[in-house]
Scaffold this motif. Structure first.
Motif, PDB file in Angstrom:
ATOM      1  N   LEU A  95       1.053  -1.287   0.025  1.00 47.28           N
ATOM      2  CA  LEU A  95       0.067  -0.110  -0.129  1.00 47.28           C
ATOM      3  C   LEU A  95       0.995   1.116  -0.130  1.00 47.28           C
ATOM      4  O   LEU A  95       0.814   2.274  -1.007  1.00 47.28           O
ATOM      5  N   ARG A  96       1.786   1.330   0.782  1.00 47.89           N
ATOM      6  CA  ARG A  96       2.835   2.465   0.989  1.00 47.89           C
ATOM      7  C   ARG A  96       3.352   2.622  -0.371  1.00 47.89           C
ATOM      8  O   ARG A  96       3.623   3.896  -0.887  1.00 47.89           O
ATOM      9  N   ARG A  97       3.920   1.692  -1.200  1.00 53.90           N
ATOM     10  CA  ARG A  97       4.556   1.805  -2.489  1.00 53.90           C
ATOM     11  C   ARG A  97       3.567   2.382  -3.244  1.00 53.90           C
ATOM     12  O   ARG A  97       4.083   3.063  -4.267  1.00 53.90           O
ATOM     13  N   ARG A  98       2.230   1.723  -3.257  1.00 48.80           N
ATOM     14  CA  ARG A  98       1.471   2.224  -4.355  1.00 48.80           C
ATOM     15  C   ARG A  98       1.071   3.761  -4.057  1.00 48.80           C
ATOM     16  O   ARG A  98       1.050   4.615  -4.957  1.00 48.80           O
ATOM     17  N   GLN A  99       1.061   4.255  -2.895  1.00 44.17           N
ATOM     18  CA  GLN A  99       0.641   5.545  -2.361  1.00 44.17           C
ATOM     19  C   GLN A  99       1.721   6.372  -2.741  1.00 44.17           C
ATOM     20  O   GLN A  99       1.439   7.740  -3.198  1.00 44.17           O
ATOM     21  N   MET A 100       2.942   6.168  -2.872  1.00 44.44           N
ATOM     22  CA  MET A 100       3.881   6.940  -3.217  1.00 44.44           C
ATOM     23  C   MET A 100       4.085   7.341  -4.662  1.00 44.44           C
ATOM     24  O   MET A 100       4.808   8.156  -5.190  1.00 44.44           O
ATOM     25  N   GLU A 101       3.659   6.544  -5.570  1.00 44.61           N
ATOM     26  CA  GLU A 101       3.754   6.583  -6.938  1.00 44.61           C
ATOM     27  C   GLU A 101       3.311   8.091  -7.697  1.00 44.61           C
ATOM     28  O   GLU A 101       3.853   8.619  -8.331  1.00 44.61           O
ATOM     29  N   PRO A 102       1.858   8.433  -7.123  1.00 44.34           N
ATOM     30  CA  PRO A 102       1.187   9.625  -7.647  1.00 44.34           C
ATOM     31  C   PRO A 102       2.230  10.763  -7.159  1.00 44.34           C
ATOM     32  O   PRO A 102       2.326  11.839  -7.868  1.00 44.34           O
ATOM     33  N   PHE A 103       2.472  10.741  -5.834  1.00 41.38           N
ATOM     34  CA  PHE A 103       3.144  11.887  -5.194  1.00 41.38           C
ATOM     35  C   PHE A 103       3.958  11.224  -3.665  1.00 41.38           C
ATOM     36  O   PHE A 103       3.527  10.420  -2.955  1.00 41.38           O
TER      37      PHE A 103
END
Length: 458
Positions: A95-103
């Motif tokens: 989840l953290r990795r995915r959240q960091m992709e847009p910003f």
């Protein structure tokens, strides 16, 4: 004005008071204000809500609530995916990795597109002259940038504690060439103004961005006048002195244990404290960890020493809570880059203040000159024991005149006065921008009637 203020009332967050006063002051200056925040239900999952905070929100403020939530704070296991149920740690990592992709911000990065579309939609309905972004979350900056790119709407930023400075450890939070560093540089290169809460943070930004130095402003948090009892206090040691802490319990368990050990030692040493009580009020944890953690267990174990945990306090209760206490215990994390908002409120009570924080803390700078401050001795059990004893004597022996002097020391820090000055300064900067007096070269020119009125619309 569009005000990106995630944490606006009724969110039970300390930033809510600053946000409320900021929006109210823009209304007082004749501006239309639309606040963009997240839904009340999101805060019920997080830190909770305090509906009394809405009582002093100017009714002319329009509030747009977005249905954004933190997935990781969901507590209903019936809604968990199989992956999350079987491997919760792995699920959070992905989840953290995915959240960091847009910003580049954990927990909030995925909100970027929703925030961008929200400000574009608000602007399309009622064109904005200015946007103010309050951080955290820092993903608000992406929305400010989007409106700048699409419509050249000038923007200002309220970092409060700053982004590139780790205010707790006093070190840089990320490298200048990191994804976060690139975003911060881009945002500040074009920002109209930057607000931070104290001088050390301001100096950090002035040093890192010398071309931007004159646009960095210290806007302290201050306190709301209605949170102070507003009268001199008379203690009754025979009934038992009452010490209190009101604020978020965000310090470590060892920090808390040191304070409680010092309290226990002081009660054993000082007759004035033999039947004294120590009440802790505030939020402990969020989501599934709210009041179900080690901090709560430690407080429960200390009940034998007269310690009581009373849970969160509604804003409307604050003055009455302070009125029944005889001394305050200021427990703070961080050091020279941290002030806290509570220090101003504590001073305004006119009560003795025990400081349970490191010596080199910005709260020490604020408290210097307060006649009922026991001083900063660090997070040291022996030193804090003596501070509790000293505060007990202050509570019993201080005259009404000294209590009044202590309250007067805080007068310079009323939130209304501080935010009035800050908002007026930002409006002046905005007006100068329209007159071509700033270095923000690409700003869209403003109509003469907008300049004269100080920016009248959304």
């Amino acid at each position: 004005m569009i005000y990106l203020a995630i944490g606006f009332p009724p969110a039970a967050k300390s930033c809510a008071y600053r946000m409320r006063e900021t929006a109210n002051q823009f209304i007082n200056q004749g501006w239309d204000v639309t606040v963009v925040t997240i839904a009340q239900e999101s805060w019920e999952r997080d830190s909770g809500v305090d509906l009394t905070l809405l009582e002093q929100v100017d009714p002319k403020i329009k509030i747009v609530e977005l249905p954004l939530v933190r997935e990781d704070l969901e507590t209903d296991i019936r809604l968990y995916s199989e992956e999350r149920a079987l491997n919760p740690n792995g699920w959070v990592t992905r989840l953290r990795r995915r959240q960091m992709e847009p910003f580049p911000e954990p927990n909030f990065g995925e909100w970027r597109e929703d925030l961008e579309q929200a400000v574009l939609r608000v602007h399309a309905e009622h064109p904005a002259d200015l946007l103010l972004a309050s951080c955290v979350p820092y993903v608000n900056l992406a929305a400010a940038w989007k409106l700048w790119e699409e419509a050249k709407v000038p923007y200002a930023v309220d970092f409060r504690d700053g982004w590139s400075i780790d205010v707790i450890d006093g070190v840089e939070a990320f490298a200048r060439d990191s994804a976060e560093g690139v975003w911060e540089q881009k945002i500040l290169d074009n920002a109209l103004s930057l607000w931070v809460v104290n001088d050390p943070i301001a100096e950090h930004y002035r040093t890192c961005y010398p071309d931007f130095a004159d646009r960095v402003h210290v806007v302290r948090n201050g306190y709301d006048a209605d949170s102070s009892p507003g009268k001199a206090h008379r203690a009754n040691p025979e009934a038992g002195l009452a010490f209190g802490y009101l604020g978020t319990v965000n310090f470590t368990v060892p920090h808390l244990e040191t304070v409680l050990n010092a309290w226990r030692a002081a009660r054993e040493k000082e007759p004035l404290l033999a039947n004294a009580t120590f009440e802790v009020r505030g939020h402990i944890g969020n989501g599934s960890g709210r009041e179900a953690n080690r901090h709560a267990e430690v407080l429960k174990q200390a009940e034998v020493d007269g310690v009581r945990f009373g849970g969160p306090a509604a804003k409307a209760e604050v003055a009455s809570i302070y009125a029944r206490w005889d001394a305050m215990v200021l427990i703070l994390i961080g050091g020279r880059y941290v002030t806290s908002g509570k220090v101003y409120e504590y001073m305004a009570t006119g009560l003795p203040i025990v400081s349970a924080h490191v010596v080199e803390h910005d709260a020490s700078n604020v408290l210097r000159g307060h006649p009922l401050w026991t001083g900063a001795v660090g997070i040291d059990e022996e030193g804090l024991t003596e501070s509790f004893v000293k505060a007990a004597h202050m509570a019993v022996e201080t005259s009404d005149e000294v209590h009044a002097e202590a309250m007067a020391h805080a007068d310079q820090f009323t939130r209304e006065a501080l935010m009035t000055a800050a908002v007026k300064q930002l409006i002046d900067d905005f007006t100068a921008l329209g007159a071509g007096k700033t270095d923000t070269a690409d700003a869209a020119p403003l109509a003469e009637n907008q300049i004269a009125a100080g920016g009248p619309s959304l």
